[in-house]
Enzyme design. Structure first.
Site, PDB file in Angstrom:
ATOM      1  N   ASP A  43      -4.636  -2.122   4.716  1.00  0.00           N
ATOM      2  CA  ASP A  43      -3.595  -1.846   3.737  1.00  0.00           C
ATOM      3  C   ASP A  43      -4.061  -0.790   2.743  1.00  0.00           C
ATOM      4  OD1 ASP A  43      -1.282  -2.418   1.866  1.00  0.00           O
ATOM      5  OD2 ASP A  43      -1.043  -4.008   3.354  1.00  0.00           O
ATOM      6  N   SER A  50       3.945  -1.226   1.700  1.00  0.00           N
ATOM      7  CA  SER A  50       3.509  -2.210   2.688  1.00  0.00           C
ATOM      8  C   SER A  50       4.674  -2.833   3.441  1.00  0.00           C
ATOM      9  CB  SER A  50       2.684  -3.303   1.997  1.00  0.00           C
ATOM     10  OG  SER A  50       1.556  -2.747   1.373  1.00  0.00           O
ATOM     11  N   ASP A 104       3.655   2.545  -9.199  1.00  0.00           N
ATOM     12  CA  ASP A 104       4.269   3.466  -8.250  1.00  0.00           C
ATOM     13  C   ASP A 104       4.567   4.823  -8.894  1.00  0.00           C
ATOM     14  OD1 ASP A 104       4.283   1.408  -6.339  1.00  0.00           O
ATOM     15  OD2 ASP A 104       6.176   0.644  -7.129  1.00  0.00           O
ATOM     16  N   ARG A 118       5.045  -5.046 -15.054  1.00  0.00           N
ATOM     17  CA  ARG A 118       5.369  -5.621 -13.750  1.00  0.00           C
ATOM     18  C   ARG A 118       4.303  -6.564 -13.203  1.00  0.00           C
ATOM     19  NH1 ARG A 118       5.071  -1.166  -9.098  1.00  0.00           N
ATOM     20  NH2 ARG A 118       4.528  -2.999  -7.885  1.00  0.00           N
ATOM     21  N   ARG A 148      13.412  -3.905  -3.047  1.00  0.00           N
ATOM     22  CA  ARG A 148      12.307  -4.432  -2.243  1.00  0.00           C
ATOM     23  C   ARG A 148      12.183  -5.931  -2.498  1.00  0.00           C
ATOM     24  NH1 ARG A 148       6.193  -1.987  -2.325  1.00  0.00           N
ATOM     25  NH2 ARG A 148       5.094  -3.972  -2.229  1.00  0.00           N
ATOM     26  N   ASP A 208       9.616  -8.460  -1.793  1.00  0.00           N
ATOM     27  CA  ASP A 208       8.505  -9.386  -2.001  1.00  0.00           C
ATOM     28  C   ASP A 208       8.324  -9.825  -3.443  1.00  0.00           C
ATOM     29  OD1 ASP A 208       7.660  -6.805  -2.641  1.00  0.00           O
ATOM     30  OD2 ASP A 208       5.593  -7.158  -2.009  1.00  0.00           O
ATOM     31  N   ARG A 209       8.531  -8.934  -4.389  1.00  0.00           N
ATOM     32  CA  ARG A 209       8.279  -9.283  -5.793  1.00  0.00           C
ATOM     33  C   ARG A 209       9.532  -9.762  -6.535  1.00  0.00           C
ATOM     34  NH1 ARG A 209       3.110  -8.331  -7.305  1.00  0.00           N
ATOM     35  NH2 ARG A 209       1.898  -6.898  -6.029  1.00  0.00           N
ATOM     36  N   LYS A 212      -1.018 -10.548   1.310  1.00  0.00           N
ATOM     37  CA  LYS A 212      -0.488  -9.728   2.403  1.00  0.00           C
ATOM     38  C   LYS A 212      -0.099 -10.557   3.625  1.00  0.00           C
ATOM     39  CE  LYS A 212      -0.998  -5.707   0.367  1.00  0.00           C
ATOM     40  NZ  LYS A 212       0.111  -4.754   0.096  1.00  0.00           N
ATOM     41  N   ASP A 251      -5.680  -1.401  -0.824  1.00  0.00           N
ATOM     42  CA  ASP A 251      -4.418  -1.340  -1.549  1.00  0.00           C
ATOM     43  C   ASP A 251      -4.482  -2.131  -2.857  1.00  0.00           C
ATOM     44  OD1 ASP A 251      -1.678  -0.499  -1.779  1.00  0.00           O
ATOM     45  OD2 ASP A 251      -1.111  -2.563  -1.370  1.00  0.00           O
ATOM     46  N   HIS A 304      -4.863  -0.360  -6.534  1.00  0.00           N
ATOM     47  CA  HIS A 304      -3.813  -0.382  -7.560  1.00  0.00           C
ATOM     48  C   HIS A 304      -4.365  -0.622  -8.960  1.00  0.00           C
ATOM     49  CE1 HIS A 304      -0.222   0.229  -5.294  1.00  0.00           C
ATOM     50  NE2 HIS A 304      -0.352  -0.842  -4.542  1.00  0.00           N
ATOM     51  N   ASP A 346      -0.944   1.004   6.817  1.00  0.00           N
ATOM     52  CA  ASP A 346       0.490   0.972   6.543  1.00  0.00           C
ATOM     53  C   ASP A 346       0.952   2.045   5.566  1.00  0.00           C
ATOM     54  OD1 ASP A 346      -0.898  -0.172   4.449  1.00  0.00           O
ATOM     55  OD2 ASP A 346       0.518  -1.829   4.151  1.00  0.00           O
ATOM     56  N   HIS A 347       0.046   2.590   4.772  1.00  0.00           N
ATOM     57  CA  HIS A 347       0.349   3.656   3.809  1.00  0.00           C
ATOM     58  C   HIS A 347      -0.950   4.059   3.137  1.00  0.00           C
ATOM     59  CE1 HIS A 347      -0.184   0.846   0.461  1.00  0.00           C
ATOM     60  NE2 HIS A 347       0.584   0.006   1.112  1.00  0.00           N
ATOM     61  N   HIS A 367       0.737   4.376  -4.587  1.00  0.00           N
ATOM     62  CA  HIS A 367       0.564   4.778  -3.202  1.00  0.00           C
ATOM     63  C   HIS A 367       0.578   6.305  -3.126  1.00  0.00           C
ATOM     64  CE1 HIS A 367       2.397   0.684  -1.763  1.00  0.00           C
ATOM     65  NE2 HIS A 367       1.232   0.554  -2.364  1.00  0.00           N
TER      66      HIS A 367
END
Length: 567
Positions: A33, A86, A176, A211, A292, A294-295, A367, A436, A440, A477-478, A507
């Site tokens: 990741d 991700s 981001d 966040r 998105r 997940d969060r 993840k 990842d 961050h 993945d990125h 990212h």
């Protein structure tokens, strides 16, 4: 081109056998990741880190190592200026097809006006006459979780469709997008709300916070993050009170030299008498405007599940709640949403289950959903419980990733090793999160340590593949850890007044590597040279080939070719 195969005719599930690749070889799939490819640089933590295993993959067999795209239109995002993430990355890896993803779906719904014709908007609209419309989400133009221009359009459209009182609960980014950009975003939003006020709409920012500290936790890692948001957004309670959000963000950043947008403490906006201007109460409507998933899932549960016991909510308001999208299709959560999510069908995992391939998937908590839920097309659970096993390693809680940069990489790798050696599985799939999650934080030293741990984990898995005569696929993945500094237009690092470089925590737009190998790989198998623009969606067909099958015709083409080996 983005497409939606659900509209096409039904196809059989059986896959033809591959003419040159045999079946029943164990295939180990490693997703690193946040592991992009960039030129050597002191701020390229992947380059600086001691990574002998991954270095050997790149240098040892160049015909079995290449780069693929992991951002923008290659993964279904609106433009090639959009960073990958991700979720869309694992969607593409597992689906084998490019689907219009969250931001693009929302753009289409807003541009056409269809968002206001749907069941979700009509549901929240019932509260407009007597209640307040609350909008909760990430205030950013990063395009990973949300975009401010979509919020602006939603504010305009909601007011035109009857919303008389609007409160926005902002979450500052700095992950981001560049840290410090929150001030500009808040200024922009407050100007927009002032224009609505001129038109007779009572519109204000009501609360906020960073966040990573307020609201946007994921995978039930730390419910206290959601609680801090709940207290500010629903109860109108926070340790910091300000007359405006702009003053809040500026002062909270100025008062603490270590403050950043990601971790701003929660605050509420109050009126002249010190009363919060926008707590959520019975009869109100709430929209979480992140696209998105997940969060937003944890907050969605708190807003929708009356019997939730993860933290003391004090009160549970009777509201009409809708997500921008449905964040979990299996849980049907939330039950109301403004834009229908992408219908990802016929993923590689489902094809393999129909063809008897036994699968093991594992990662740590942060993840785990990526190698299961997102990989399987936003679908929870198993396709065939008799053929699949998913295992989650609990992530550390309450410990910043840069304090424990090794995370659970070795533990995940050891579980994968055991699954490979067990002989019970044909595909063993893992996500190694370090590059990842530690990247961050902006901590270069810690990210370097995290990359080293990831390399150690890969070696454990590759050694197991070697023992059983299997095949490995290592990809990502990125990008993230390969570029950890903010740069000016010429590419030079940006420094503060004291000469210190400013860390980059987002990212990137960089491509990611993919490597194949192992004793079970056919000697003539190499990467094709006729797919220069290949991306993550090409990986699924590649994996299906390596399991000994021809890939479905509607998939993006495989990355590999198998040439006859001369005697």
């Amino acid at each position: 081109m983005a497409r939606r195969p659900g509209a096409e005719e039904e196809r059989p599930w059986g896959l033809a056998e591959h003419g040159r690749l045999g079946k029943r070889k164990v295939v180990g799939v490693v997703v690193l990741d946040g592991w992009g490819e960039a030129p050597p640089d002191p701020f390229n933590c992947i380059h600086v880190a001691d990574t002998p295993t991954l270095d050997a993959l790149k240098k040892g067999a160049p015909e079995r190592w290449r780069l693929i795209k992991a951002h923008g239109t290659a993964v279904g995002l609106p433009t090639d200026d959009d960073m990958g993430n991700s979720e869309v990355g694992h969607n593409a890896l597992g689906a084998g097809q490019i689907y219009a993803q969250g931001a693009k779906l929302v753009d289409l719904a807003l541009d056409s006006g269809k968002i206001y014709e749907g069941e979700g908007f009509k549901y929240i609209q019932q509260s407009f006459d007597t209640g307040t419309l609350h909008l909760i989400g990430l205030l950013s133009d990063g395009g990973v979780h949300s975009r401010i221009d979509q919020l602006q359009l939603l504010l305009k459209g909601a007011s035109e469709h009857g919303a008389k009182r609007i409160r926005v609960h902002i979450l500052t980014d700095g992950r981001d997008v560049l840290d410090g950009s929150s001030v500009t975003f808040v200024e922009t939003l407050e100007n927009d709300l002032a224009k609505l006020q001129e038109k007779g709409v009572d519109a204000r920012i009501a609360s906020g916070g960073g966040r990573m500290y307020v609201t946007m936790d994921r995978y039930e890692n730390d419910w206290q993050v959601v609680k801090r948001g709940w207290d500010a957004q629903v109860l109108g309670e926070a340790p910091h009170k300000f007359p405006s959000a702009l003053e809040a963000v500026k002062k909270l950043r100025d008062d603490d030299p270590k403050a950043n947008d990601q971790y701003l403490p929660p605050f509420v906006v109050v009126d002249e008498s010190g009363k919060p201007v926008g707590p959520i109460v019975d009869g109100d409507a709430v929209v979480t405007f992140n696209f998105r998933a997940d969060r937003m899932v944890m907050l969605a549960k708190a807003l929708e599940y009356e019997d939730l016991d993860k933290f003391d909510r004090v009160r549970f308001p009777r509201i009409r709640y809708a997500g921008m999208l449905q964040y979990d299709g299996e849980l049907k959560l939330p039950s109301h949403y403004l834009v229908a999510p992408p219908e990802i069908e016929r993923t590689s995992g489902e094809y393999l289950a129909h063809n008897g391939v036994r699968t093991y998937a594992c990662s740590e908590t942060v993840k785990f959903g990526h190698v299961t839920f997102f990989w399987n097309g936003n679908r929870s659970g198993y396709f065939n419980p008799n053929l699949e096993r998913y295992e989650e390693i609990p992530s550390d809680t309450g410990i910043p990733f840069n304090v424990q940069p090794r995370m659970k990489a070795v533990e995940v790798a050891e579980k994968a090793r055991d699954a490979i050696l067990s002989g019970k599985f044909d595909q063993v799939r893992v996500n190694i999160p370090n590059a990842d999650m530690v990247g961050h934080t902006g901590d270069l030293e810690a990210t370097i340590a995290g990359c080293k741990a990831a390399d150690e984990a890969v070696k454990i898995i590759l050694d197991a593949i070697e023992q059983v005569g299997g095949i490995f696929v290592v990809t990502a993945d990125h990008g993230n850890a390969e570029d950890m500094v903010k740069r000016d237009k010429s590419g030079k690092p940006i420094r503060d007044k004291d000469g210190n470089v400013q860390p980059l925590t987002s990212h990137t737009l960089n491509p990611v590597p993919i490597a194949i190998g192992g004793p079970g790989l056919a000697p003539g198998a190499t990467f094709r040279e006729d797919l220069p623009d290949a991306g993550l969606a090409n990986v699924a067909a590649t994996l299906i080939n390596l399991h000994g099958f021809e890939a479905p015709r509607h998939y993006e083409p495989t990355l590999i070719q198998v040439s006859p080996v001369p005697f």
